[in-house]
Write a protein that holds these residues in place. Structure first.
Motif, PDB file in Angstrom:
ATOM      1  N   ARG A  23       2.686 -33.379  -3.750  1.00  0.00           N
ATOM      2  CA  ARG A  23       3.633 -33.218  -4.864  1.00  0.00           C
ATOM      3  C   ARG A  23       2.907 -33.359  -6.191  1.00  0.00           C
ATOM      4  O   ARG A  23       1.996 -34.169  -6.323  1.00  0.00           O
ATOM      5  N   VAL A  24       3.338 -32.571  -7.186  1.00  0.00           N
ATOM      6  CA  VAL A  24       2.792 -32.648  -8.543  1.00  0.00           C
ATOM      7  C   VAL A  24       3.960 -32.981  -9.471  1.00  0.00           C
ATOM      8  O   VAL A  24       4.878 -32.194  -9.621  1.00  0.00           O
ATOM      9  N   ASP A  25       3.925 -34.180 -10.073  1.00  0.00           N
ATOM     10  CA  ASP A  25       5.033 -34.645 -10.920  1.00  0.00           C
ATOM     11  C   ASP A  25       4.801 -34.414 -12.404  1.00  0.00           C
ATOM     12  O   ASP A  25       5.456 -35.026 -13.228  1.00  0.00           O
ATOM     13  N   ILE A  26       3.866 -33.564 -12.761  1.00  0.00           N
ATOM     14  CA  ILE A  26       3.573 -33.266 -14.157  1.00  0.00           C
ATOM     15  C   ILE A  26       4.546 -32.194 -14.630  1.00  0.00           C
ATOM     16  O   ILE A  26       4.921 -31.312 -13.871  1.00  0.00           O
ATOM     17  N   GLN A  27       4.933 -32.255 -15.878  1.00  0.00           N
ATOM     18  CA  GLN A  27       5.878 -31.292 -16.435  1.00  0.00           C
ATOM     19  C   GLN A  27       5.220 -30.460 -17.533  1.00  0.00           C
ATOM     20  O   GLN A  27       4.187 -30.819 -18.070  1.00  0.00           O
ATOM     21  N   LYS A  31       1.396 -28.880 -16.288  1.00  0.00           N
ATOM     22  CA  LYS A  31       1.699 -28.574 -14.888  1.00  0.00           C
ATOM     23  C   LYS A  31       1.346 -27.122 -14.583  1.00  0.00           C
ATOM     24  O   LYS A  31       0.723 -26.827 -13.563  1.00  0.00           O
ATOM     25  N   ARG A  32       1.698 -26.246 -15.470  1.00  0.00           N
ATOM     26  CA  ARG A  32       1.407 -24.825 -15.262  1.00  0.00           C
ATOM     27  C   ARG A  32      -0.097 -24.579 -15.158  1.00  0.00           C
ATOM     28  O   ARG A  32      -0.566 -23.840 -14.296  1.00  0.00           O
ATOM     29  N   LEU A  34      -2.446 -26.781 -14.276  1.00  0.00           N
ATOM     30  CA  LEU A  34      -2.964 -27.364 -13.037  1.00  0.00           C
ATOM     31  C   LEU A  34      -2.595 -26.511 -11.824  1.00  0.00           C
ATOM     32  O   LEU A  34      -3.410 -26.319 -10.926  1.00  0.00           O
ATOM     33  N   LEU A  35      -1.388 -25.984 -11.799  1.00  0.00           N
ATOM     34  CA  LEU A  35      -0.990 -25.097 -10.705  1.00  0.00           C
ATOM     35  C   LEU A  35      -1.865 -23.854 -10.692  1.00  0.00           C
ATOM     36  O   LEU A  35      -2.311 -23.408  -9.629  1.00  0.00           O
ATOM     37  N   GLU A  72      -3.342 -38.183 -15.831  1.00  0.00           N
ATOM     38  CA  GLU A  72      -2.962 -36.923 -15.192  1.00  0.00           C
ATOM     39  C   GLU A  72      -3.016 -37.055 -13.666  1.00  0.00           C
ATOM     40  O   GLU A  72      -2.090 -36.631 -12.974  1.00  0.00           O
ATOM     41  N   ILE A  76      -0.200 -36.830  -9.526  1.00  0.00           N
ATOM     42  CA  ILE A  76      -0.426 -35.951  -8.380  1.00  0.00           C
ATOM     43  C   ILE A  76      -0.413 -36.829  -7.131  1.00  0.00           C
ATOM     44  O   ILE A  76      -1.195 -37.764  -7.007  1.00  0.00           O
TER      45      ILE A  76
END
Length: 83
Positions: A23-27, A31-32, A34-35, A72, A76
């Motif tokens: 899971r990635v809890d960054i907003q 987040k974009r 890192l994805l 950061e 994650i």
């Protein structure tokens, strides 16, 4: 059962370990980014080394080395893969 009880933060993984992202809890924009770089659920990350002052830490993901700061990598979640 709350899965955060069995998951850990990426920054808790030790050097040389492989980490499976759950899971990635960054907003937002971070987040974009890192994805786009490969920090997606199901990806396996290798923990490489820390900078001389200990933060950031470098990780290998999708064949690329990326450095993340502790704040950061705390957002994650996943599991350390067995050797």
């Amino acid at each position: 059962m709350d899965e955060t009880n069995i998951l850990q933060h990426l920054h808790q993984a030790s050097f040389g370990e492989r980490f499976l992202i759950e899971r990635v809890d960054i907003q937002g924009e971070l987040k974009r980014r890192l994805l786009d770089l490969g920090f997606v659920p199901g990806a396996v990350i290798e923990v490489l080394k820390a900078s001389p002052l200990g933060d950031p830490i470098s990780y290998r993901v999708a064949g690329t080395v990326i450095a993340l700061r502790q704040e950061e990598s705390q957002l994650i979640w996943g599991k350390v893969m067995p050797s």
